[in-house]
Scaffold this active site. Structure first.
Site, mmCIF file in Angstrom:
data_model
loop_
_atom_site.group_PDB
_atom_site.id
_atom_site.type_symbol
_atom_site.label_atom_id
_atom_site.label_comp_id
_atom_site.label_asym_id
_atom_site.label_seq_id
_atom_site.Cartn_x
_atom_site.Cartn_y
_atom_site.Cartn_z
ATOM 1 C CG ASP A 83 -0.222 0.198 2.524
ATOM 2 O OD1 ASP A 83 0.777 -0.522 2.754
ATOM 3 O OD2 ASP A 83 -0.643 1.046 3.329
ATOM 4 C CD GLU A 178 4.326 0.388 6.958
ATOM 5 O OE1 GLU A 178 5.240 0.623 7.765
ATOM 6 O OE2 GLU A 178 3.956 1.222 6.096
#
Length: 412
Positions: A83, A178
């Site tokens: 991400d 994350e």
């Protein structure tokens, strides 16, 4: 020798897929578009010859490179997240390749006068003559942490194609979310089955980190009372002014822009309010556990003092711990840091061992039973339009992964 062109092609194929996470979502992954890269990665791992490739219902990816030695070797892992930060748009990323960087200003967007300058970003000086990948000034790049993913996949591919390099069993893991602090939340440590791992999520070449912040988030809610301003005397309570009082009562120099190294901070990152109610969102960071707890107490004490001053419970505060300093979990197994340090030195990389002014999946994984120091991925200026990564740093990071695998297999 790992091909520069191959690294560039792979990296660009990742960063041009939008994987921005969303802190306001309750799903995992937090955005559907993260699946686009997750599914691509799972297929790519299979195509290069990795085994036991899995992708679960939350988009966590795991795969195995089997051992090619007969003796017993610890199982090691390498982990990165796919991400990108919600702080800046990751849609329609248009990478620019700067070959043989001349050490001068890089114009990212001429029309809008967006310039990546070594006068401001001094780290650029150390990459003169190298190949840089930058943004076009309108998006982030996504080297955090698609550079790490590129390096792990490239290292596994290299080891598969060069069986003369001896190594034990290697596990790789790629995680969603994350950037919003949830990357490790649904990571199955038992399924991963490694004795220890490394996150490839650091910045400049040479970084090796096993200390990070203790972290908490705080939400301060100020309740006001809205009355017609023409008749407000003695009746109106303007939450905006009280919120301002709260903000100004915290140490002004203990903020991100005034701190470095081991210094902690209070960071006000969001304000939303009107006369009736104002909400302040903070993050609290400190490497030292006692100082961390003291910072939380400062905010609680300030809340109580202002409530006492106004004679009513006008302010409330909610503080939630997010992650803790992994140093406590790493120090008993410092050989895993020593291996990474030795790998860098054997590759003529000067190790930069310093605390992370942030956190990684590794900080949470370390407390989940998987000791997990952090290694450089090569990028700079994460989470914004000035992000860039030297290709040579990505190649070196790939070589470090291979060297760690080789050194681990030699341990007695």
């Amino acid at each position: 020798m790992i091909s520069k062109e191959h690294i560039i092609k792979r990296f660009i194929s990742y960063v041009t897929i939008d994987t921005q996470s969303d802190p306001n979502s309750e799903t995992t992954p937090s955005t559907k578009k993260q699946w686009d890269l997750a599914n691509k990665l799972a297929e790519e791992l299979k195509s290069i010859g990795m085994q036991e490739v899995t992708i679960d219902e939350n988009a966590y990816i795991m795969a195995t490179l089997p051992s090619n030695v007969k003796h017993e070797v610890p199982v090691i892992g390498f982990i990165s997240h796919f991400d990108t930060s919600p702080d800046f748009t990751g849609a329609n990323v248009k990478p620019q390749i700067i070959d043989k960087y001349n050490g001068k200003n890089i114009v990212l967007k001429k029309k809008e006068n967006i310039v990546l300058s070594p006068d401001y970003f001094e780290d650029l000086h150390q990459y003169k003559g190298q190949t840089l990948i930058t943004t076009d000034g309108t998006t982030l790049l996504g080297a955090d942490d698609k550079a790490g993913i590129c390096e792990i996949v490239s290292a596994m591919e290299y080891l598969i194609n060069h069986p003369e390099i001896k190594h034990g069993k290697i596990r790789v893991g790629f995680t969603p979310d994350e950037e919003i602090g949830r990357g490790a939340h649904k990571f199955d440590v038992n399924k991963f089955g490694a004795d220890w791992a490394y996150t490839m999520d650091g910045s400049q070449i040479g970084e090796l980190e096993y200390e990070n912040f203790n972290a908490a988030g705080a939400v301060v809610t100020v309740k006001g009372k809205s009355v017609h301003p023409g008749y407000a005397k003695g009746k109106m309570i303007n939450s905006l002014y009280i919120a301002q009082e709260f903000i100004n009562s915290l140490p002004r120099i203990e903020t991100p822009e005034h701190t470095e190294g081991y210094q902690g901070f209070f960071h006000l990152h969001d304000v939303n309010g009107n006369v009736e109610q104002t909400m302040l969102k903070y993050i609290i960071r400190d490497h030292d556990k006692k100082h961390f707890e003291a910072r939380k107490e400062v905010m609680v004490k300030l809340t109580n003092e202002l409530n006492s001053q106004y004679g009513r419970e006008i302010i409330s505060i909610e503080i939630k711990d997010q992650y803790f300093n992994m140093k406590e979990q790493i120090e008993p197994v410092m050989h895993i840091v020593n291996i990474a340090e030795k790998a860098m030195k054997e590759l003529d990389i000067t190790p930069i061992i310093k605390p992370i002014r942030g956190g990684t999946d590794g900080s949470q994984l370390s407390y989940m039973g998987l000791p997990c120091p952090n290694i450089f991925a090569g990028g700079h200026n994460f989470h914004g339009r000035y992000e860039y990564v030297p290709v040579e740093s990505m190649i070196k990071a790939t070589e470090v992964i291979c060297k760690i695998a080789e050194l681990t297999a030699k341990r007695k």
